[in-house]
Design a protein around this motif. Structure first.
Motif, short mmCIF file in Angstrom:
data_model
loop_
_atom_site.label_atom_id
_atom_site.label_comp_id
_atom_site.label_asym_id
_atom_site.label_seq_id
_atom_site.Cartn_x
_atom_site.Cartn_y
_atom_site.Cartn_z
N VAL A 240 0.86 -1.19 0.00
CA VAL A 240 0.00 0.00 0.00
C VAL A 240 0.89 1.23 0.00
O VAL A 240 1.81 1.35 0.82
CB VAL A 240 -0.93 0.05 1.22
CG1 VAL A 240 -1.73 1.35 1.24
CG2 VAL A 240 -1.87 -1.14 1.25
N LEU A 241 0.62 2.16 -0.93
CA LEU A 241 1.27 3.47 -0.95
C LEU A 241 0.19 4.53 -0.79
O LEU A 241 -0.79 4.55 -1.57
CB LEU A 241 2.01 3.69 -2.27
CG LEU A 241 3.31 2.92 -2.48
CD1 LEU A 241 3.80 3.09 -3.92
CD2 LEU A 241 4.38 3.37 -1.51
N HIS A 242 0.33 5.39 0.22
CA HIS A 242 -0.72 6.35 0.50
C HIS A 242 -0.12 7.68 0.94
O HIS A 242 0.87 7.71 1.69
CB HIS A 242 -1.64 5.82 1.61
CG HIS A 242 -2.80 6.72 1.90
ND1 HIS A 242 -2.97 7.35 3.12
CD2 HIS A 242 -3.84 7.12 1.12
CE1 HIS A 242 -4.08 8.08 3.08
NE2 HIS A 242 -4.61 7.95 1.88
N THR A 243 -0.66 8.77 0.45
CA THR A 243 -0.26 10.10 0.91
C THR A 243 -1.49 10.82 1.44
O THR A 243 -2.59 10.69 0.89
CB THR A 243 0.38 10.92 -0.22
OG1 THR A 243 -0.54 11.01 -1.32
CG2 THR A 243 1.66 10.28 -0.69
N LEU A 244 -1.29 11.58 2.51
CA LEU A 244 -2.39 12.27 3.17
C LEU A 244 -1.93 13.67 3.56
O LEU A 244 -0.96 13.81 4.32
CB LEU A 244 -2.83 11.50 4.42
CG LEU A 244 -3.95 12.13 5.26
CD1 LEU A 244 -5.27 12.10 4.48
CD2 LEU A 244 -4.08 11.40 6.60
N PRO A 245 -2.61 14.72 3.05
CA PRO A 245 -2.24 16.08 3.46
C PRO A 245 -2.37 16.24 4.98
O PRO A 245 -3.34 15.76 5.58
CB PRO A 245 -3.25 16.96 2.72
CG PRO A 245 -3.73 16.13 1.57
CD PRO A 245 -3.71 14.72 2.06
N PHE A 246 -1.38 16.90 5.58
CA PHE A 246 -1.43 17.09 7.03
C PHE A 246 -0.63 18.34 7.37
O PHE A 246 0.57 18.40 7.16
CB PHE A 246 -0.83 15.88 7.75
CG PHE A 246 -0.97 15.93 9.25
CD1 PHE A 246 -2.15 15.54 9.86
CD2 PHE A 246 0.08 16.38 10.04
CE1 PHE A 246 -2.28 15.59 11.23
CE2 PHE A 246 -0.04 16.43 11.41
CZ PHE A 246 -1.22 16.04 12.01
N GLY A 247 -1.32 19.34 7.89
CA GLY A 247 -0.66 20.58 8.26
C GLY A 247 -0.01 21.23 7.06
O GLY A 247 -0.60 21.35 5.98
N ALA A 248 1.26 21.61 7.22
CA ALA A 248 1.99 22.28 6.14
C ALA A 248 2.56 21.31 5.13
O ALA A 248 3.12 21.73 4.11
CB ALA A 248 3.12 23.12 6.74
N GLY A 249 2.41 20.02 5.38
CA GLY A 249 2.99 19.03 4.47
C GLY A 249 2.05 17.87 4.22
O GLY A 249 0.83 18.03 4.13
N LYS A 250 2.63 16.66 4.15
CA LYS A 250 1.83 15.46 3.92
C LYS A 250 2.49 14.26 4.57
O LYS A 250 3.71 14.22 4.76
CB LYS A 250 1.63 15.22 2.43
CG LYS A 250 2.92 15.05 1.64
CD LYS A 250 2.63 14.91 0.15
CE LYS A 250 3.94 14.78 -0.65
NZ LYS A 250 3.67 14.67 -2.11
N VAL A 251 1.67 13.28 4.92
CA VAL A 251 2.15 12.02 5.47
C VAL A 251 2.16 10.97 4.36
O VAL A 251 1.16 10.80 3.65
CB VAL A 251 1.26 11.54 6.63
CG1 VAL A 251 1.72 10.17 7.14
CG2 VAL A 251 1.26 12.56 7.76
N ARG A 252 3.30 10.29 4.21
CA ARG A 252 3.40 9.24 3.20
C ARG A 252 3.60 7.89 3.89
O ARG A 252 4.49 7.73 4.72
CB ARG A 252 4.57 9.50 2.26
CG ARG A 252 4.72 8.45 1.15
CD ARG A 252 5.78 8.86 0.16
NE ARG A 252 7.09 8.98 0.80
CZ ARG A 252 8.10 9.67 0.28
NH1 ARG A 252 7.92 10.32 -0.87
NH2 ARG A 252 9.26 9.73 0.91
N SER A 253 2.74 6.93 3.54
CA SER A 253 2.80 5.59 4.12
C SER A 253 3.19 4.59 3.05
O SER A 253 2.64 4.61 1.95
CB SER A 253 1.45 5.20 4.73
OG SER A 253 1.04 6.13 5.70
N ASP A 254 4.15 3.71 3.38
CA ASP A 254 4.62 2.67 2.46
C ASP A 254 4.62 1.35 3.24
O ASP A 254 5.49 1.11 4.07
CB ASP A 254 6.01 3.01 1.97
CG ASP A 254 6.56 2.00 0.95
OD1 ASP A 254 5.89 0.96 0.73
OD2 ASP A 254 7.64 2.24 0.39
#
Length: 425
Positions: A240-254
């Motif tokens: 699973v590859l996922h990106t989620l906007p969070f605050g001033a940036g983004k969280v990327r999960s691998d």
């Protein structure tokens, strides 16, 4: 073996000539490309503690030519890809070979002055489905043509990639030979067995894989792949590859999960491994901070094709693979793109990995540990006559509690690369 390869190349050239003798080859020429990559590579492993060799240290120059045609016109298009590889010795010695930069004599340990090869692949296209037969460079979690030395690893076989279904990319293939990074000939495939993980000498002439990537949304991709190295092991991959906007940036999960067990005659012995790993990073500005965890469950180490690296959480480490039996690995990583500070082309990385609970009774015990501190600095010239010239320096400080007979031994490692790719066509 050489007769078969020569016959295949003649057949490929014959088909190419037949295609070009027809009138429908406008796109064959128009969409063609030729690139030349010059790669200068210095690798230095300075071993620590008790060790049969004090160092593995070599310097070499490589050249990679890739000539890829377009496809002939019509509902079914045909084409040809060619890859030429040349490696030249700049510095080596029998007491410090084994870097996998250069081919060498296993008896005298004398590195060859040069080694070269030519790979051909016939390809066909129908709609958005492409099929290739010949030299392959797959880049999948279950089979990856390692680019981590002077010249890349390659495989021989058939490979299909289809994008006919919206948001879905299908991969399927069969490989029957592998060409190692410091070799010029194809040979049967084997499971990697550092630290004596699996029964030595077991080979296979068939590796099958099929699966796909589904882009659920623009920020979420799910991947499922099944693979079998005939009579050695079979493996299922879920990612699973996922990106989620969070605050001033983004969280990327691998997230990567591999379930492996023996196949058929189990020529390499028992295979029983569940590898679960995940890397979670926060990106903002030019910064990226990540934390990861990987765990090996089951009775054996993680299996992967010999000659390269496993595409797991520890992918990219230089001195070890961190997939021993029962091993638990923590990872911390920081990356910075200096373009955010007004220096485009300059990037840096710092990483720390620590593995424990390693079960290797023959090499020291059942609760061993290992660690690696990795640093990297890279720069690509952005403009002027030398635009695209790339410099990369990597340092690793690897330590473990394993005995002197271990494949991976404590060392300080340096790698320096200077790469330049010229578009000829």
């Amino acid at each position: 073996m050489y007769t078969h390869a020569f016959s295949f190349r003649l057949t490929g050239l014959g088909i190419l000539a037949a295609l070009l003798s027809q009138s429908a080859f406008a796109d064959f020429i128009k969409d063609s490309s030729v690139t030349l990559t010059a790669r200068n590579f210095y690798l230095d492993r300075d071993y620590k503690g008790e060790t049969p060799y004090a160092a593995a240290r070599e310097w070499a120059q490589g050249f990679i030519v890739k000539a890829n045609s377009g496809f002939t016109d019509g509902p079914v298009g045909f084409g040809l890809d060619m890859t030429g590889l040349l490696g030249l010795k700049l510095d080596s010695s029998p007491d410090r070979t084994g870097t996998q930069l250069l081919a060498y004599n296993p008896v005298t340990r004398e590195a060859r002055d040069e080694y070269s090869e030519l790979g051909l692949a016939l390809k066909g296209k129908v709609s958005k489905t492409r099929v290739s037969l010949g030299t392959q460079f797959p880049a999948l979690p279950v089979i990856n043509a390692s680019p981590a030395r002077l010249l890349p690893q390659s495989f021989r076989g058939a490979y299909l990639i289809s994008d006919d279904i919206d948001r879905l990319t299908v991969h399927a293939g069969r490989m029957d030979r592998v060409n190692l990074r410091d070799s010029t000939d194809y040979q049967p495939m084997a499971v990697a067995s550092p630290n004596g993980r699996f029964r030595p000498g077991a080979t296979s002439e068939r590796f099958d894989f099929y699966g796909g990537d589904y882009r659920w949304t623009d920020s979420l991709t799910v991947r499922l792949i099944h693979a079998e190295l005939q009579d050695i092991y079979r493996q299922d991959f879920f990612g699973v590859l996922h990106t989620l906007p969070f605050g001033a940036g983004k969280v990327r999960s691998d997230i990567r999960v591999f379930n492996s067990r023996e196949d058929g005659q189990a020529k390499a012995g028992n295979v029983d491994n569940l590898n679960i790993g995940g890397m979670f990073s926060y990106l903002w500005g030019g910064h990226s901070v990540g934390i990861g965890y990987m765990r090996q469950s089951g009775d054996t180490a993680f299996p992967y094709i010999a000659g390269g690296e496993p595409v797991v959480l520890s992918d990219g480490t230089m001195s070890a693979d961190f997939v021993n039996p029962r091993e638990r690995t923590w990872a911390l990583r920081y990356d910075y793109d200096f373009a955010a500070s007004g220096i485009p082309g300059l990037t840096g990385m710092v990483r720390y990995l620590h593995g424990d609970n390693i079960d290797l009774p023959a090499l020291g015990g059942s609760n061993l540990s290992e660690s690696s501190k990795d640093l990297e600095l890279a720069y690509v010239i952005q403009s002027g006559p030398a635009k695209g010239l790339a410099f990369r320096v990597r340092e690793a400080f690897y330590r473990n509690q394993q005995g002197a007979a271990s494949t991976f031994r404590s060392d300080n490692e340096t790698r320096i690369n200077v790469d330049y790719t010229l578009k000829v066509w």
